[in-house]
Design an enzyme around this catalytic site. Structure first.
Site, PDB file in Angstrom:
ATOM      1  N   HIS A  59       0.908  -1.251  -0.070  1.00 51.87           N
ATOM      2  CA  HIS A  59      -0.098  -0.030   0.010  1.00 51.87           C
ATOM      3  C   HIS A  59       0.901   1.163  -0.118  1.00 51.87           C
ATOM      4  O   HIS A  59       1.559   1.616   0.973  1.00 51.87           O
ATOM      5  CB  HIS A  59      -0.920   0.029   1.136  1.00 51.87           C
ATOM      6  CG  HIS A  59      -1.813  -1.185   1.280  1.00 51.87           C
ATOM      7  ND1 HIS A  59      -3.126  -1.150   0.959  1.00 51.87           N
ATOM      8  CD2 HIS A  59      -1.576  -2.307   1.966  1.00 51.87           C
ATOM      9  CE1 HIS A  59      -3.605  -2.541   1.256  1.00 51.87           C
ATOM     10  NE2 HIS A  59      -2.689  -3.114   1.658  1.00 51.87           N
ATOM     11  N   PHE A  60       1.092   1.653  -1.073  1.00 56.31           N
ATOM     12  CA  PHE A  60       2.277   2.904  -1.189  1.00 56.31           C
ATOM     13  C   PHE A  60       1.265   4.456  -1.097  1.00 56.31           C
ATOM     14  O   PHE A  60       1.749   5.357  -1.286  1.00 56.31           O
ATOM     15  CB  PHE A  60       2.945   2.893  -2.502  1.00 56.31           C
ATOM     16  CG  PHE A  60       3.974   2.265  -2.454  1.00 56.31           C
ATOM     17  CD1 PHE A  60       4.408   1.345  -1.258  1.00 56.31           C
ATOM     18  CD2 PHE A  60       4.898   1.875  -3.308  1.00 56.31           C
ATOM     19  CE1 PHE A  60       5.579   0.637  -0.950  1.00 56.31           C
ATOM     20  CE2 PHE A  60       6.475   1.253  -3.165  1.00 56.31           C
ATOM     21  CZ  PHE A  60       6.417   0.256  -2.201  1.00 56.31           C
ATOM     22  N   ARG A  61      -0.157   4.194  -0.993  1.00 61.40           N
ATOM     23  CA  ARG A  61      -0.920   5.274  -0.273  1.00 61.40           C
ATOM     24  C   ARG A  61      -1.150   6.234  -1.262  1.00 61.40           C
ATOM     25  O   ARG A  61      -1.579   7.490  -0.766  1.00 61.40           O
ATOM     26  CB  ARG A  61      -0.395   5.920   1.133  1.00 61.40           C
ATOM     27  CG  ARG A  61      -0.081   4.643   2.273  1.00 61.40           C
ATOM     28  CD  ARG A  61      -1.236   4.038   2.731  1.00 61.40           C
ATOM     29  NE  ARG A  61      -1.133   3.428   3.764  1.00 61.40           N
ATOM     30  CZ  ARG A  61      -2.088   2.359   4.072  1.00 61.40           C
ATOM     31  NH1 ARG A  61      -3.048   2.084   2.980  1.00 61.40           N
ATOM     32  NH2 ARG A  61      -1.808   1.747   5.276  1.00 61.40           N
ATOM     33  N   HIS A 171      -8.997 -10.050   0.084  1.00 62.70           N
ATOM     34  CA  HIS A 171      -8.974  -9.987   1.504  1.00 62.70           C
ATOM     35  C   HIS A 171     -10.092 -10.708   2.006  1.00 62.70           C
ATOM     36  O   HIS A 171     -11.216 -10.389   1.927  1.00 62.70           O
ATOM     37  CB  HIS A 171      -8.881  -8.604   1.947  1.00 62.70           C
ATOM     38  CG  HIS A 171      -9.082  -8.311   3.413  1.00 62.70           C
ATOM     39  ND1 HIS A 171      -7.962  -7.492   3.820  1.00 62.70           N
ATOM     40  CD2 HIS A 171      -9.709  -8.985   4.445  1.00 62.70           C
ATOM     41  CE1 HIS A 171      -8.184  -7.407   5.292  1.00 62.70           C
ATOM     42  NE2 HIS A 171      -9.168  -8.459   5.439  1.00 62.70           N
ATOM     43  N   HIS A 197      -2.791 -12.462   2.671  1.00 57.42           N
ATOM     44  CA  HIS A 197      -2.555 -12.397   3.989  1.00 57.42           C
ATOM     45  C   HIS A 197      -3.152 -13.538   4.733  1.00 57.42           C
ATOM     46  O   HIS A 197      -3.882 -13.317   5.811  1.00 57.42           O
ATOM     47  CB  HIS A 197      -2.386 -11.162   4.818  1.00 57.42           C
ATOM     48  CG  HIS A 197      -3.836 -10.072   4.291  1.00 57.42           C
ATOM     49  ND1 HIS A 197      -5.034 -10.842   4.221  1.00 57.42           N
ATOM     50  CD2 HIS A 197      -3.940  -8.891   4.053  1.00 57.42           C
ATOM     51  CE1 HIS A 197      -5.899  -9.881   4.022  1.00 57.42           C
ATOM     52  NE2 HIS A 197      -5.306  -8.525   4.021  1.00 57.42           N
ATOM     53  N   ASP A 269       2.482  -7.118   2.742  1.00 60.35           N
ATOM     54  CA  ASP A 269       1.158  -6.246   2.970  1.00 60.35           C
ATOM     55  C   ASP A 269       1.844  -5.065   3.839  1.00 60.35           C
ATOM     56  O   ASP A 269       1.337  -4.732   4.984  1.00 60.35           O
ATOM     57  CB  ASP A 269       0.334  -7.080   4.010  1.00 60.35           C
ATOM     58  CG  ASP A 269      -1.010  -6.349   4.179  1.00 60.35           C
ATOM     59  OD1 ASP A 269      -1.420  -5.113   3.488  1.00 60.35           O
ATOM     60  OD2 ASP A 269      -1.779  -6.912   4.971  1.00 60.35           O
ATOM     61  N   HIS A 273       1.108   3.334   8.585  1.00 57.37           N
ATOM     62  CA  HIS A 273       0.332   4.303   9.197  1.00 57.37           C
ATOM     63  C   HIS A 273       1.455   5.186  10.248  1.00 57.37           C
ATOM     64  O   HIS A 273       2.093   4.666  10.730  1.00 57.37           O
ATOM     65  CB  HIS A 273      -0.957   3.994   9.815  1.00 57.37           C
ATOM     66  CG  HIS A 273      -1.645   2.976   9.126  1.00 57.37           C
ATOM     67  ND1 HIS A 273      -2.871   3.629   8.111  1.00 57.37           N
ATOM     68  CD2 HIS A 273      -1.867   1.789   9.137  1.00 57.37           C
ATOM     69  CE1 HIS A 273      -3.412   2.720   7.615  1.00 57.37           C
ATOM     70  NE2 HIS A 273      -2.929   1.299   8.283  1.00 57.37           N
TER      71      HIS A 273
HETATM   72  C1  NCD Z   1      -4.201  -2.573   5.059  1.00 57.96           C
HETATM   73  C2  NCD Z   1      -4.175  -1.169   4.893  1.00 57.96           C
HETATM   74  O1  NCD Z   1      -3.932  -0.196   5.979  1.00 57.96           O
HETATM   75  O2  NCD Z   1      -4.404  -0.556   3.995  1.00 57.96           O
HETATM   76  N1  NCD Z   1      -4.206  -2.680   6.540  1.00 57.96           N
HETATM   77  C3  NCD Z   1      -4.143  -3.806   7.106  1.00 57.96           C
HETATM   78  O3  NCD Z   1      -4.042  -4.077   8.366  1.00 57.96           O
HETATM   79  N2  NCD Z   1      -3.541  -5.191   6.487  1.00 57.96           N
HETATM   80  C4  NCD Z   1      -5.316  -3.073   4.395  1.00 57.96           C
HETATM   81  C5  NCD Z   1      -5.508  -4.515   4.273  1.00 57.96           C
HETATM   82  O4  NCD Z   1      -4.367  -5.107   3.462  1.00 57.96           O
HETATM   83  O5  NCD Z   1      -6.369  -5.060   4.566  1.00 57.96           O
HETATM   84 ZN    ZN Z   2      -2.940  -5.019   2.526  1.00 62.67          ZN
HETATM   85 ZN    ZN Z   3      -6.226  -6.943   3.305  1.00 64.49          ZN
END
Ligand code: NCD
Ligand code: ZN
Ligand code: ZN
Length: 401
Positions: A59-61, A171, A197, A269, A273
């Site tokens: 997740h590079f946001r 997911h 995951h 994954d 944050h």
């Molecule tokens: C991921 C996220 O923060 O984008 N969070 C996580 O806890 N794994 C989302 C996800 O992969 O479900």
């Molecule tokens: Zn994820």
């Molecule tokens: Zn996920």
């Protein structure tokens, strides 16, 4: 400018060789015992050289959440971790669930220094966009609530999504893994599903139900392998992700799944944050991971928990095969020169201050790991070398479909 990397130790089909690698125009031109002429010569000093890792779950946001990460910082962290290709998730702002959002993300990702691809998000009503989306790795389906709130619950819709996409990455937690496998079986499609995951004995068992048909693949993450629910007591929100950490027994079963070949992929994954966000009462879920994925696995190799060929299979070859990524995942003549030199004996602690991810923390902070990437090469360019990053832009990956 041809580059020769001398004294590389390589695993080729489970055997170890000492070879020189000649790189020309971003590709592996020769893997040889000879010393062909080159303008630039590097010495791998008999360290192992692996195909660059393909992390199919990051997740590079970007766009919308760039206070947490962006394609430059995320890719710098990935490069430092020996990852040369990432597949980015769609739970951004706006989510990557429309053609316009996909094109915008494509534009933004051009600043990445590792190669990249995109997963396209499924919603309750975007089948027509899914069908139109070009050059995507997979469609991402969320069957549970997580960061981004893209949950799809209706089984009919899920069935339509499976039918519309060659591969859906899901997911799914707990019983939802079973539901997904059953929907796939009923749908009679030949398309595939990939469980992101997988975190528990139960999820692995459900995913396995359909493994024989080769339509289902399984991904696990380092945090579920190396941490368990007891870590939540000490780390609090910094050990909270979706799916949640499970028991020691679940950890054991995931490791056994790797040994038995039931687990197909290890991905990070990477879900950064900020510390400030994690310190709030309603903290978000997720932990960063691109910088620690390979060091943790090399450390596990050094304690006899996993072999190097298995790391290569689960982090390079299988992701390339599952998502049908062109010319990557293997050290082969003609393939892209994406590789990582690793020092299996280097001991170093994970330190928050060393991290390149914008969030600047890791749940593994303080752990001393044996085995670290030292040099990362993307498309023939050195992008990471002994602590130093080189900002050379990478490319979007292409697929064989
Ligand atoms: C991921 C996220 O923060 O984008 N969070 C996580 O806890 N794994 C989302 C996800 O992969 O479900
Ligand atoms: Zn994820
Ligand atoms: Zn996920």
């Amino acid at each position: 400018m041809p580059t020769l990397i001398k004294n590389c130790r390589l695993h080729i089909k489970d055997k170890v060789y000492s070879k020189n690698i000649l790189i020309k125009q971003g590709k592996i031109s020769k893997i040889t015992n000879k010393e062909p002429k080159a303008e630039k010569i590097m010495d791998a000093k008999n360290n192992f050289v692996l195909p660059g890792l393909i992390d199919c779950h990051v997740h590079f946001r970007e766009p919308g959440l760039t206070h947490k990460e962006d394609f430059l910082t995320g890719s710098m962290a990935a490069a430092k971790g020996g990852i040369t290709t990432v597949l980015d998730m769609p739970n951004t702002l706006p989510p990557t669930t429309t053609i316009a959002a996909l094109e915008e993300k494509r534009r933004l990702a051009a600043k990445s220094i590792v190669n990249y691809g995109f997963h396209f998000g499924a919603t309750n009503d975007n089948i027509s966009d899914i069908k139109k989306a070009k050059n995507i790795a997979a469609v991402k389906l969320y069957m549970d609530y997580t960061t981004g709130d893209l949950k799809v619950s209706d089984f009919e819709t899920i069935n339509d999504i499976f039918k519309s996409s060659k591969i859906t990455i899901i997911h799914a937690e707990d019983e939802h893994v079973k539901n997904a496998v059953e929907i796939l079986a009923k749908s009679k499609t030949k398309n595939r599903i990939h469980f992101a995951h997988v975190s528990s004995e139960k999820e692995l068992k459900y995913a396995k139900l359909n493994k024989i048909k080769k339509q289902v693949t399984v991904e696990v993450c380092p945090h579920h392998l190396l941490m368990n629910e007891r870590d939540i007591q000490t780390l609090g929100a910094f050990a909270e992700m979706k799916p949640r950490l499970k028991t020691e027994q679940d950890q054991k079963v995931l490791w056994q799944g790797i040994k038995d070949g039931i687990v197909d992929v290890i991905a990070s994954d990477h879900a950064p944050h900020l510390k400030e966000e994690k310190e709030k009462a309603n903290y978000p879920f997720g932990v960063p991971g691109v910088e620690t994925l390979l060091p943790l696995l090399l450390d596990a190799f050094n304690s006899n928990k996993i072999s190097l060929p298995t790391i290569i299979k689960l982090c390079c070859e299988n992701p390339a095969n599952i998502f049908k990524i062109k010319n990557k995942g293997f050290l082969k003549e003609g393939y892209d020169a994406d590789l990582v030199i690793v020092d299996l004996d280097k001991r170093q602690a994970v330190r928050n201050e060393d991290l390149l991810t914008k969030c600047k923390w890791s749940p593994f902070e303080g752990k001393i790991l044996k085995g670290w990437p030292v040099t990362t090469i993307v498309n023939g360019n050195v992008v990471y070398d002994n602590g130093e990053i080189f900002d050379i832009k990478a490319k979007e990956v292409q697929y064989d479909r």
